[in-house]
Design a protein around this motif. Sequence first.
Motif, PDB file in Angstrom:
ATOM      1  N   ILE A 181       0.836  -1.207   0.000  1.00  0.00           N
ATOM      2  CA  ILE A 181       0.000   0.000   0.000  1.00  0.00           C
ATOM      3  C   ILE A 181       0.866   1.250   0.000  1.00  0.00           C
ATOM      4  CG2 ILE A 181      -1.712   1.325   1.302  1.00  0.00           C
ATOM      5  CD1 ILE A 181      -2.860  -1.203  -0.003  1.00  0.00           C
ATOM      6  N   GLY A 182       1.909   1.273   0.845  1.00  0.00           N
ATOM      7  CA  GLY A 182       2.809   2.424   0.896  1.00  0.00           C
ATOM      8  C   GLY A 182       2.057   3.730   1.073  1.00  0.00           C
ATOM      9  N   LEU A 183       2.407   4.718   0.276  1.00  0.00           N
ATOM     10  CA  LEU A 183       1.756   6.027   0.333  1.00  0.00           C
ATOM     11  C   LEU A 183       0.636   6.158  -0.703  1.00  0.00           C
ATOM     12  CD1 LEU A 183       4.882   8.315   0.856  1.00  0.00           C
ATOM     13  CD2 LEU A 183       3.112   7.752   2.545  1.00  0.00           C
ATOM     14  N   SER A 184       0.275   5.055  -1.357  1.00  0.00           N
ATOM     15  CA  SER A 184      -0.821   5.096  -2.322  1.00  0.00           C
ATOM     16  C   SER A 184      -2.071   5.660  -1.660  1.00  0.00           C
ATOM     17  CB  SER A 184      -1.140   3.693  -2.845  1.00  0.00           C
ATOM     18  OG  SER A 184      -0.035   3.153  -3.517  1.00  0.00           O
ATOM     19  N   ASP A 185      -2.790   6.431  -2.392  1.00  0.00           N
ATOM     20  CA  ASP A 185      -4.051   7.032  -1.939  1.00  0.00           C
ATOM     21  C   ASP A 185      -3.866   8.016  -0.788  1.00  0.00           C
ATOM     22  OD1 ASP A 185      -5.588   5.743  -3.857  1.00  0.00           O
ATOM     23  OD2 ASP A 185      -5.895   3.986  -2.592  1.00  0.00           O
ATOM     24  N   THR A 186      -2.627   8.403  -0.489  1.00  0.00           N
ATOM     25  CA  THR A 186      -2.370   9.443   0.496  1.00  0.00           C
ATOM     26  C   THR A 186      -2.474  10.779  -0.225  1.00  0.00           C
ATOM     27  OG1 THR A 186      -0.878   7.984   1.713  1.00  0.00           O
ATOM     28  CG2 THR A 186      -0.664  10.348   2.141  1.00  0.00           C
ATOM     29  N   GLU A 187      -3.184  11.737   0.364  1.00  0.00           N
ATOM     30  CA  GLU A 187      -3.378  13.024  -0.303  1.00  0.00           C
ATOM     31  C   GLU A 187      -2.118  13.877  -0.321  1.00  0.00           C
ATOM     32  OE1 GLU A 187      -6.853  15.213   0.783  1.00  0.00           O
ATOM     33  OE2 GLU A 187      -8.035  13.384   0.969  1.00  0.00           O
ATOM     34  N   HIS A 188      -1.384  13.907   0.779  1.00  0.00           N
ATOM     35  CA  HIS A 188      -0.136  14.668   0.855  1.00  0.00           C
ATOM     36  C   HIS A 188       0.689  14.150   2.026  1.00  0.00           C
ATOM     37  CE1 HIS A 188      -2.173  16.749   4.121  1.00  0.00           C
ATOM     38  NE2 HIS A 188      -1.023  17.253   4.470  1.00  0.00           N
ATOM     39  N   LEU A 189       1.931  14.523   2.033  1.00  0.00           N
ATOM     40  CA  LEU A 189       2.844  14.123   3.091  1.00  0.00           C
ATOM     41  C   LEU A 189       3.259  15.386   3.833  1.00  0.00           C
ATOM     42  CD1 LEU A 189       4.233  11.548   4.118  1.00  0.00           C
ATOM     43  CD2 LEU A 189       6.089  12.020   2.531  1.00  0.00           C
ATOM     44  N   PRO A 190       2.938  15.496   5.114  1.00  0.00           N
ATOM     45  CA  PRO A 190       3.335  16.693   5.863  1.00  0.00           C
ATOM     46  C   PRO A 190       4.856  16.880   5.856  1.00  0.00           C
ATOM     47  CG  PRO A 190       1.698  15.454   7.098  1.00  0.00           C
ATOM     48  CD  PRO A 190       2.134  14.584   5.943  1.00  0.00           C
ATOM     49  N   ARG A 191       5.279  18.113   6.032  1.00  0.00           N
ATOM     50  CA  ARG A 191       6.702  18.457   6.046  1.00  0.00           C
ATOM     51  C   ARG A 191       7.417  17.622   7.107  1.00  0.00           C
ATOM     52  NH1 ARG A 191      10.227  22.315   4.512  1.00  0.00           N
ATOM     53  NH2 ARG A 191      11.760  23.042   6.041  1.00  0.00           N
ATOM     54  N   ASP A 192       8.578  17.115   6.761  1.00  0.00           N
ATOM     55  CA  ASP A 192       9.423  16.327   7.658  1.00  0.00           C
ATOM     56  C   ASP A 192       8.745  15.068   8.185  1.00  0.00           C
ATOM     57  OD1 ASP A 192      11.669  17.947   7.320  1.00  0.00           O
ATOM     58  OD2 ASP A 192      10.956  19.352   8.841  1.00  0.00           O
ATOM     59  N   GLU A 193       7.867  14.518   7.354  1.00  0.00           N
ATOM     60  CA  GLU A 193       7.297  13.196   7.627  1.00  0.00           C
ATOM     61  C   GLU A 193       7.591  12.313   6.427  1.00  0.00           C
ATOM     62  OE1 GLU A 193       3.317  12.910   9.107  1.00  0.00           O
ATOM     63  OE2 GLU A 193       3.606  14.579  10.495  1.00  0.00           O
ATOM     64  N   GLY A 194       7.530  10.999   6.650  1.00  0.00           N
ATOM     65  CA  GLY A 194       7.810  10.077   5.572  1.00  0.00           C
ATOM     66  C   GLY A 194       7.317   8.690   5.895  1.00  0.00           C
ATOM     67  N   MET A 195       7.710   7.744   5.059  1.00  0.00           N
ATOM     68  CA  MET A 195       7.387   6.337   5.282  1.00  0.00           C
ATOM     69  C   MET A 195       8.675   5.546   5.116  1.00  0.00           C
ATOM     70  SD  MET A 195       4.431   3.869   3.700  1.00  0.00           S
ATOM     71  CE  MET A 195       3.214   4.430   4.882  1.00  0.00           C
ATOM     72  N   LEU A 196       8.935   4.667   6.085  1.00  0.00           N
ATOM     73  CA  LEU A 196      10.123   3.822   6.074  1.00  0.00           C
ATOM     74  C   LEU A 196       9.698   2.384   5.832  1.00  0.00           C
ATOM     75  CD1 LEU A 196      13.221   3.607   6.578  1.00  0.00           C
ATOM     76  CD2 LEU A 196      12.628   3.087   8.973  1.00  0.00           C
ATOM     77  N   PHE A 197      10.191   1.807   4.733  1.00  0.00           N
ATOM     78  CA  PHE A 197       9.905   0.425   4.383  1.00  0.00           C
ATOM     79  C   PHE A 197      11.076  -0.419   4.890  1.00  0.00           C
ATOM     80  CE2 PHE A 197       7.806   3.236   1.522  1.00  0.00           C
ATOM     81  CZ  PHE A 197       6.574   2.660   1.260  1.00  0.00           C
TER      82      PHE A 197
END
Length: 169
Positions: A72-88
């Motif tokens: 799924i990851g960031l799929s269907d995410t509207e935006h990523l707030p500043r200084d946030e992310g996803m770690l796989f």
Amino acid sequence: MVSRRVRNYLGVFLVWLLLVLVLVSAGVISLPIPAPSPDSYDHATVTIHDENGTRLGSVDARVADTTHKRYIGLSDTEHLPRDEGMLFTYDAAQNHTYVMREMSFPIDIVYIGADDRITSIHHAPKPPEGADGNEYQYPGYGQYVLEVNHHWTTERDVEVGDRVRIENE
């Protein structure tokens, strides 16, 4: 005793069910998989340092540590707030190819080796309207993959070879 009509309906139902299962397993049709809820993720602080130990930047990252969360990851995410992310995260370093499936914003894709060093960085633009994103492929080698806002790495002078520290919260 079950009537003939019920047996016939049951037989038709079982045939249709078997057909759907065969088509799903063959990849001819797909069933929607709901995205994990945001609060089902663990979080980690990911900090990047250059070769001199200078802190270049840090993000609060949701940790995608299951096959489902990684898919799924960031799929269907509207935006990523500043200084946030996803770690796989993966059990060992290996080759991966990340895609921009159902992405509505551009990102940087950072591959991190088992030695905590960045092995490659991709600046992945938002796919054009109507594209499914699967044809936009970004290969790399690593035990971890960090997704952050587009050009987050450029703005902080993050480069291949920089060291990454991951602290679980």
